[in-house]
Enzyme design. Structure first.
Site, PDB file in Angstrom:
ATOM      1  N   MET A 177      39.110  25.968  32.880  1.00 54.69           N
ATOM      2  CA  MET A 177      37.835  25.333  33.139  1.00 54.69           C
ATOM      3  C   MET A 177      37.956  24.537  34.445  1.00 54.69           C
ATOM      4  O   MET A 177      38.566  23.471  34.474  1.00 54.69           O
ATOM      5  CB  MET A 177      37.463  24.415  31.975  1.00 54.69           C
ATOM      6  CG  MET A 177      36.318  23.502  32.290  1.00 54.69           C
ATOM      7  SD  MET A 177      35.751  22.443  30.941  1.00 54.69           S
ATOM      8  CE  MET A 177      37.215  21.612  30.419  1.00 54.69           C
ATOM      9  N   PRO A 178      37.394  25.035  35.536  1.00 52.29           N
ATOM     10  CA  PRO A 178      37.423  24.293  36.790  1.00 52.29           C
ATOM     11  C   PRO A 178      36.525  23.054  36.717  1.00 52.29           C
ATOM     12  O   PRO A 178      35.417  23.104  36.190  1.00 52.29           O
ATOM     13  CB  PRO A 178      36.871  25.275  37.812  1.00 52.29           C
ATOM     14  CG  PRO A 178      36.928  26.617  37.164  1.00 52.29           C
ATOM     15  CD  PRO A 178      36.836  26.374  35.709  1.00 52.29           C
ATOM     16  N   ILE A 179      37.039  21.962  37.244  1.00 53.09           N
ATOM     17  CA  ILE A 179      36.265  20.722  37.349  1.00 53.09           C
ATOM     18  C   ILE A 179      36.221  20.344  38.825  1.00 53.09           C
ATOM     19  O   ILE A 179      37.258  20.186  39.466  1.00 53.09           O
ATOM     20  CB  ILE A 179      36.899  19.585  36.527  1.00 53.09           C
ATOM     21  CG1 ILE A 179      36.991  19.990  35.061  1.00 53.09           C
ATOM     22  CG2 ILE A 179      36.098  18.298  36.703  1.00 53.09           C
ATOM     23  CD1 ILE A 179      37.789  19.021  34.206  1.00 53.09           C
ATOM     24  N   ARG A 220      32.539  22.811  35.596  1.00 59.67           N
ATOM     25  CA  ARG A 220      32.038  21.446  35.459  1.00 59.67           C
ATOM     26  C   ARG A 220      31.977  20.835  36.854  1.00 59.67           C
ATOM     27  O   ARG A 220      32.926  20.986  37.640  1.00 59.67           O
ATOM     28  CB  ARG A 220      32.972  20.586  34.601  1.00 59.67           C
ATOM     29  CG  ARG A 220      33.258  21.159  33.213  1.00 59.67           C
ATOM     30  CD  ARG A 220      32.012  21.192  32.357  1.00 59.67           C
ATOM     31  NE  ARG A 220      32.300  21.562  30.993  1.00 59.67           N
ATOM     32  CZ  ARG A 220      32.178  22.787  30.501  1.00 59.67           C
ATOM     33  NH1 ARG A 220      31.803  23.771  31.280  1.00 59.67           N
ATOM     34  NH2 ARG A 220      32.424  23.037  29.241  1.00 59.67           N
TER      35      ARG A 220
END
Length: 62
Positions: free
Chosen positions: A1-3, A40
């Site tokens: 999940m890239p933030i 995100r």
């Protein structure tokens, strides 16, 4: 999940923010091969008096 965290000075419109998060999401999805639901993005707005360049507050610059 890239933030992704984006720091920017106050003053951008809601439309500008919508566009940048859509564009960044598309880039992340394409380059990292993830789904949009996995991305995100945190927008951190700051007043001009909370940011300085070369020892001068941005609020004091012409």
């Amino acid at each position: 999940m890239p933030i992704v965290q984006i720091h920017l000075l106050e003053g951008r419109t809601l439309e500008q923010k919508r566009k940048v998060v859509a564009d960044v999401t598309n880039c992340i999805c394409q380059d990292l091969e993830v789904r949009p639901e996995q991305v995100r993005i945190i927008l951190e707005e700051m007043p001009r008096e909370h940011y300085a360049i070369a020892g001068t507050l941005v609020s004091d610059r012409a």
